[in-house]
Design a protein around this motif. Structure first.
Motif, mmCIF file in Angstrom:
data_model
loop_
_atom_site.group_PDB
_atom_site.id
_atom_site.type_symbol
_atom_site.label_atom_id
_atom_site.label_comp_id
_atom_site.label_asym_id
_atom_site.label_seq_id
_atom_site.Cartn_x
_atom_site.Cartn_y
_atom_site.Cartn_z
ATOM 1 N N ILE A 15 52.363 -73.994 62.421
ATOM 2 C CA ILE A 15 51.050 -73.874 61.782
ATOM 3 C C ILE A 15 51.158 -74.124 60.281
ATOM 4 C CG2 ILE A 15 49.208 -72.203 61.162
ATOM 5 C CD1 ILE A 15 48.890 -73.146 63.990
ATOM 6 N N MET A 157 44.611 -75.916 54.175
ATOM 7 C CA MET A 157 43.450 -76.384 54.956
ATOM 8 C C MET A 157 42.203 -75.609 54.575
ATOM 9 S SD MET A 157 44.405 -77.185 58.869
ATOM 10 C CE MET A 157 45.452 -75.845 59.281
ATOM 11 N N ASN A 161 37.747 -75.880 53.878
ATOM 12 C CA ASN A 161 36.939 -75.220 54.899
ATOM 13 C C ASN A 161 35.478 -75.602 54.705
ATOM 14 O OD1 ASN A 161 35.068 -72.693 55.359
ATOM 15 N ND2 ASN A 161 36.748 -72.501 56.797
ATOM 16 N N SER A 162 34.846 -76.051 55.772
ATOM 17 C CA SER A 162 33.433 -76.454 55.798
ATOM 18 C C SER A 162 33.175 -77.816 55.139
ATOM 19 C CB SER A 162 32.515 -75.426 55.139
ATOM 20 O OG SER A 162 32.692 -74.173 55.727
ATOM 21 N N PHE B 6 39.558 -59.490 56.716
ATOM 22 C CA PHE B 6 40.909 -59.621 56.201
ATOM 23 C C PHE B 6 41.733 -58.373 56.522
ATOM 24 C CE2 PHE B 6 44.151 -59.365 52.927
ATOM 25 C CZ PHE B 6 44.735 -60.594 53.083
ATOM 26 N N LEU B 194 46.697 -62.217 73.105
ATOM 27 C CA LEU B 194 46.594 -63.061 71.906
ATOM 28 C C LEU B 194 45.715 -64.283 72.160
ATOM 29 C CD1 LEU B 194 50.225 -62.869 70.465
ATOM 30 C CD2 LEU B 194 48.174 -61.775 69.584
ATOM 31 N N ARG B 210 28.596 -69.910 62.342
ATOM 32 C CA ARG B 210 28.124 -71.219 61.885
ATOM 33 C C ARG B 210 26.666 -71.434 62.305
ATOM 34 N NH1 ARG B 210 29.860 -74.032 57.800
ATOM 35 N NH2 ARG B 210 32.018 -73.645 58.278
ATOM 36 N N PHE B 411 28.985 -79.442 62.269
ATOM 37 C CA PHE B 411 29.902 -78.352 62.657
ATOM 38 C C PHE B 411 29.308 -77.531 63.788
ATOM 39 C CE2 PHE B 411 31.592 -78.546 58.139
ATOM 40 C CZ PHE B 411 32.807 -79.075 58.518
ATOM 41 N N TRP B 445 50.540 -75.109 73.795
ATOM 42 C CA TRP B 445 50.799 -74.959 72.370
ATOM 43 C C TRP B 445 49.878 -75.848 71.535
ATOM 44 C CZ3 TRP B 445 55.283 -72.654 69.604
ATOM 45 C CH2 TRP B 445 55.834 -71.614 70.347
ATOM 46 N N TYR B 448 46.628 -74.039 71.306
ATOM 47 C CA TYR B 448 46.642 -72.949 70.317
ATOM 48 C C TYR B 448 46.497 -73.523 68.896
ATOM 49 C CZ TYR B 448 49.264 -70.555 74.118
ATOM 50 O OH TYR B 448 49.698 -70.058 75.312
ATOM 51 N N ILE B 449 47.265 -74.574 68.646
ATOM 52 C CA ILE B 449 47.289 -75.124 67.282
ATOM 53 C C ILE B 449 45.932 -75.726 66.926
ATOM 54 C CG2 ILE B 449 48.296 -76.977 65.866
ATOM 55 C CD1 ILE B 449 50.995 -76.254 67.266
ATOM 56 N N LEU B 452 43.477 -72.979 66.246
ATOM 57 C CA LEU B 452 43.769 -72.348 64.947
ATOM 58 C C LEU B 452 43.337 -73.235 63.778
ATOM 59 C CD1 LEU B 452 47.227 -70.635 65.419
ATOM 60 C CD2 LEU B 452 45.254 -69.607 64.316
ATOM 61 N N VAL B 453 43.625 -74.540 63.898
ATOM 62 C CA VAL B 453 43.254 -75.479 62.832
ATOM 63 C C VAL B 453 41.727 -75.511 62.687
ATOM 64 C CG1 VAL B 453 43.189 -77.947 62.257
ATOM 65 C CG2 VAL B 453 45.331 -76.891 62.953
ATOM 66 N N ILE B 455 39.644 -73.156 63.441
ATOM 67 C CA ILE B 455 39.194 -71.890 62.832
ATOM 68 C C ILE B 455 39.367 -71.970 61.307
ATOM 69 C CG2 ILE B 455 39.795 -69.439 62.570
ATOM 70 C CD1 ILE B 455 40.343 -69.403 65.624
ATOM 71 N N LEU B 456 40.515 -72.490 60.870
ATOM 72 C CA LEU B 456 40.770 -72.558 59.426
ATOM 73 C C LEU B 456 39.857 -73.559 58.718
ATOM 74 C CD1 LEU B 456 44.641 -72.367 59.156
ATOM 75 C CD2 LEU B 456 43.013 -70.875 58.014
ATOM 76 N N LEU B 457 39.580 -74.676 59.402
ATOM 77 C CA LEU B 457 38.809 -75.735 58.742
ATOM 78 C C LEU B 457 37.298 -75.558 58.866
ATOM 79 C CD1 LEU B 457 40.786 -79.011 59.485
ATOM 80 C CD2 LEU B 457 40.377 -77.985 57.255
ATOM 81 N N THR B 458 36.851 -74.955 59.952
ATOM 82 C CA THR B 458 35.392 -74.905 60.150
ATOM 83 C C THR B 458 34.844 -73.495 60.336
ATOM 84 O OG1 THR B 458 35.458 -75.124 62.549
ATOM 85 C CG2 THR B 458 35.512 -77.158 61.305
ATOM 86 N N GLY B 459 35.714 -72.483 60.314
ATOM 87 C CA GLY B 459 35.231 -71.112 60.497
ATOM 88 C C GLY B 459 34.515 -70.592 59.253
ATOM 89 N N PHE B 461 34.245 -67.505 56.880
ATOM 90 C CA PHE B 461 35.180 -66.390 56.631
ATOM 91 C C PHE B 461 34.661 -65.353 55.648
ATOM 92 C CE2 PHE B 461 38.141 -69.361 58.478
ATOM 93 C CZ PHE B 461 38.912 -68.529 59.245
#
Lengths: 301, 471
Positions: A15, A157, A161-162, B6, B194, B210, B411, B445, B448-449, B452-453, B455-459, B461
């Protein structure tokens, strides 16, 4: 259990590698954007040279025609307003811009919700600053909004984001930008559907101390080059909500020009696209009025 | 615990590690640790409200023990239920009842008004109260033995993964797990947990939060948008509330699994329901089961006359509406769900089978009906809900969709499509398109990746609250 932790560690390493790769790729795309808002942002932060800098929200973007200002004052002018943004983002951008150059004048269009009042989630003002997180001053802004941003920003990344679609589109095939020195005109007539019924005004306005802190920082940073303006609004405005800013301006001798209740504009459908935004005709008329006022009061030396 | 915050990301691995450091043979110590964690996390919201949690726990525990010895168990049960319900009634329903009584009296010319309460409702109060009441009834009906160990019972009521928004677990599911010896580390269960956590997070931050960016702009100001835009916003709200609540439930179940526990399944692809009745077999299953076991069946269920059966259905969904909130909108929403099920039962719709085409049509119609009922759930007043429905069907409104930001909407479309495809394959092709559970490790795998990607790019937060945390 050992097996689990080994696999979890491998996944974490993967990751991190992907995060670095995707983050750097998006950084490259952002730095080499050919158009769109990504290019505009990059231009403002890294290349812009101007005498008069216009800042604020979408009301800045659509209300100030730099061409009229340049023709009247014989000074270059750029509109750096950003939709849905206020003092927190603007202060950050000015930190980046003023590392490179100092404009002769900065005109800041005030909108109480984004610049003064509380009750909002300030995270939204960090979005456009994320790619510039490595600047020390920008890092401090992030931490002032939310201390945990320090950890989130460890992800390369997350800095995009967004914005991934926008960054990729602006790198590969940008949608043609109709902006003119940052100004985006709103064509057409008043859309009555967008007029909201007046709701009772709150008894007491609650102010965001962080926004007020950045207003004060902006004043200190710009050292007498700042002019605060409240541009016309179809509804008119309860000016008690901007009183703290008016008091600061009075105290520090900062020009404050309020067009919010100017009878020429209030409820005048000819000049507006919706309740909050002037149309092209309104923007040109207002810019001329603003320049007239600046000239009369000798606000730019 | 807000799973997309967090503090969760920091605290959860710590809780996980400390829990597994305790040897499995010291089950009691593990339980005490989990109880401490549950209370410490609950204290984060508003410390004083932990006393309410403790109070409800103590009352129901003592009542259950008293039931075993009581000569008149019904009287003991009634006292116990009323005492356990009193904090919920006081915090959640007192302002509503007070306001409505005052309105009625003022119409009769009487000026009577009790001082209103402006206190925040203790988080999760509806969930832990119902869970404790369910246990009490189970003891009363002899379906469950009264738990003598207070610590075990207290952990059942306050177990941190499910206290905020459920699932509402049955004592017969959780208490044996708490009392029995759990394995030191169940690899399969932890990994499965998980995966639940990962997909739940995707549903929450990529889909629910979103879509909320669009829904929360359009619906409060619906008069300023076209009917078509409002209709799309209502559909997106249906998706938002599903992704939000099912996402939360998945994360709660996932966290439970990583600690070796099985919690109640709460969602089973509800928007593929072929009727409103079927919808309630798939939506908030733990609440539906609770209402069936402790309201519908005690009322007589379906083993009575048709009219009585219809009344039982209606009362059950009226209770469901009241449980969701102290507002007429929730009551109307509950009543509408009850009425729809009565109509389905009376017309024999639940038994009809029309083949795949008929099924597709029924799924679509059911979704649209559910969608319109959500409007009463979402809007602050009945008049605004009716106003929104009128606006959607207003023929004078231009047939134009106002998209807002194209990128943000892209999105939304992407997240909703991924969720739809996942649910569709799980529903109709459960053994063909396995991604999270594919027998090839590489595909698992990669899945999962990618998740995760995304979530990080379009979530989103900003640790937005879960909608159901408000109940």
């Amino acid at each position: 259990m050992k097996n689990f932790f080994i696999k979890l560690s491998i996944l974490c390493v993967l990751i991190v590698c992907i995060d670095l790769f995707v983050g750097k790729t998006l950084n490259f795309m952002q730095s080499n954007a050919k158009g769109g808002m990504t290019y505009r942002d990059k231009f403002i932060c890294n290349e812009l040279e101007t005498d008069i800098l216009l800042c604020g929200s979408s009301r800045c973007v659509h209300h100030y025609n730099p061409k009229i200002i340049t023709d009247s004052l014989h000074l270059t002018c750029y509109n750096s307003g950003q939709d849905g943004n206020g003092i927190i983002m603007t202060y950050g951008r000015l930190e980046i811009i003023m590392d490179r150059m100092t404009p002769k004048a900065i005109v800041y269009d005030v909108i109480p919700e984004f610049d003064l009042l509380g009750g909002e989630d300030n995270h939204k003002y960090l979005t456009w600053l994320k790619p510039y997180y490595d600047h020390e001053s920008i890092k401090n802004i992030f931490l002032s909004v939310d201390k945990t941003e320090r950890f989130k920003m460890m992800s390369q990344m997350y800095r995009y984001n967004s914005h991934i679609i926008e960054v990729m589109a602006d790198f590969i095939h940008p949608i043609i930008n109709t902006e003119d020195n940052g100004y985006v005109k709103l064509e057409g007539e008043m859309d009555k559907l967008k007029i909201k019924e007046s709701s009772p005004l709150p008894q007491n306005y609650i102010y965001d101390p962080l926004k007020l802190e950045y207003i004060n920082k902006l004043i200190d940073k710009t050292e007498g080059k700042l002019i605060f303006v409240v541009s016309p609004i179809w509804y008119g405005m309860d000016t008690t909500q901007i009183k703290p800013l008016m008091d600061i301006c009075k105290q520090k001798g900062i020009p404050f020009l309020d067009f919010s209740n100017d009878s020429k504009y209030v409820h005048n459908d000819l000049y507006f696209k919706d309740g909050n935004h002037l149309n092209e005709r309104g923007a040109d008329e207002f810019t001329r009025d603003l320049v007239g006022k600046i000239n009369r009061d000798h606000l730019i030396h | 615990m807000i799973y997309n915050s967090f503090s969760f990301i920091v605290l959860y691995p710590l809780i996980f590690l400390l829990y597994y450091i305790i040897p499995a043979r010291h089950n009691k110590v593990r339980n005490i640790f989990l109880l401490l964690v549950s209370y410490v996390l609950y204290l984060q919201y508003k410390p004083i409200y932990a006393l309410i949690l403790l109070g409800v726990t103590a009352i129901t525990w003592a009542t259950a023990l008293a039931l075993d010895r009581a000569e008149k168990p019904k009287r003991v049960l009634t006292i116990g239920v009323l005492l356990a319900l009193s904090p919920l009634a006081f915090f959640k329903y007192f302002p509503f009842i007070n306001e409505n009584i005052s309105t009625v009296l003022s119409k009769a010319g009487l000026d009577f008004h009790l001082t209103g309460l402006n206190w925040a409702i203790p988080v999760g109060i509806s969930f832990f109260t119902f869970q404790a009441l369910g246990y009490l009834w189970d003891v009363y009906y002899k379906r469950q033995e009264a738990e003598k160990d207070f610590l075990t019972y207290a952990l059942f009521v306050s177990f941190f993964p499910s206290i905020l928004s459920g699932p509402i677990n049955k004592a017969s599911l959780v208490i044996p797990q708490l009392k029995g010896m759990r394995p030191l580390f169940d690899y399969g269960k932890v990994v499965e947990g998980l995966k639940f956590l990962l997909w739940g997070m995707f549903m929450k931050v990529v889909v629910a939060d979103r879509t909320a960016l669009f829904v929360d702009i359009v619906l409060p100001d619906y008069m300023h948008y076209t009917g078509l835009t409002c209709f799309v916003a209502t559909i997106l709200y249906s998706i938002q509330i599903y992704a939000d609540f099912a996402g939360y439930s998945l994360m709660a179940i996932g966290v439970g699994k990583t600690l070796g526990f099985e919690l109640t399944e709460n969602f089973r692809r509800p928007y593929f329901a072929v009727s409103v009745t079927d919808f309630w077999h798939r939506w908030h299953i733990s609440l539906s089961t609770w209402l069936k076991d402790y309201v519908y069946i005690p009322l007589g269920g379906s083993r009575c006359s048709k009219v009585r059966n219809y009344c039982n259905i209606f009362i059950t969904f009226l209770v469901s509406g009241i449980w969701h909130g102290a507002n007429w909108t929730f009551i109307v929403w509950g009543c509408l769900h009850g009425l729809c099920q009565i109509v389905e039962k009376a017309s024999g719709q639940n038994k009809c089978d029309y083949g795949w085409l008929g099924k597709s049509i029924k799924i679509t119609i059911t979704f649209l009906i559910i969608n319109f009922m959500w409007i009463f759930f979402r809007m602050p007043t009945i008049s605004e809900a009716v106003g929104l429905i009128g606006h959607i069907f207003n023929p004078a409104s231009p047939i134009m969709f106002e998209i807002g930001s194209r990128h943000i909407f892209a999105f939304i479309i992407m997240g909703v499509l991924i969720l739809f495809v996942k649910d569709w394959t799980d529903e109709f092709k459960p053994n063909r398109f396995q991604l999270f559970n594919n027998h090839h490790r590489i595909i698992r795998w990669i899945t999962y990746i990618i998740v995760l990607v995304m979530i990080l790019l379009t979530g989103v937060f900003d640790a937005g609250q879960f909608i159901y945390a408000n109940f």
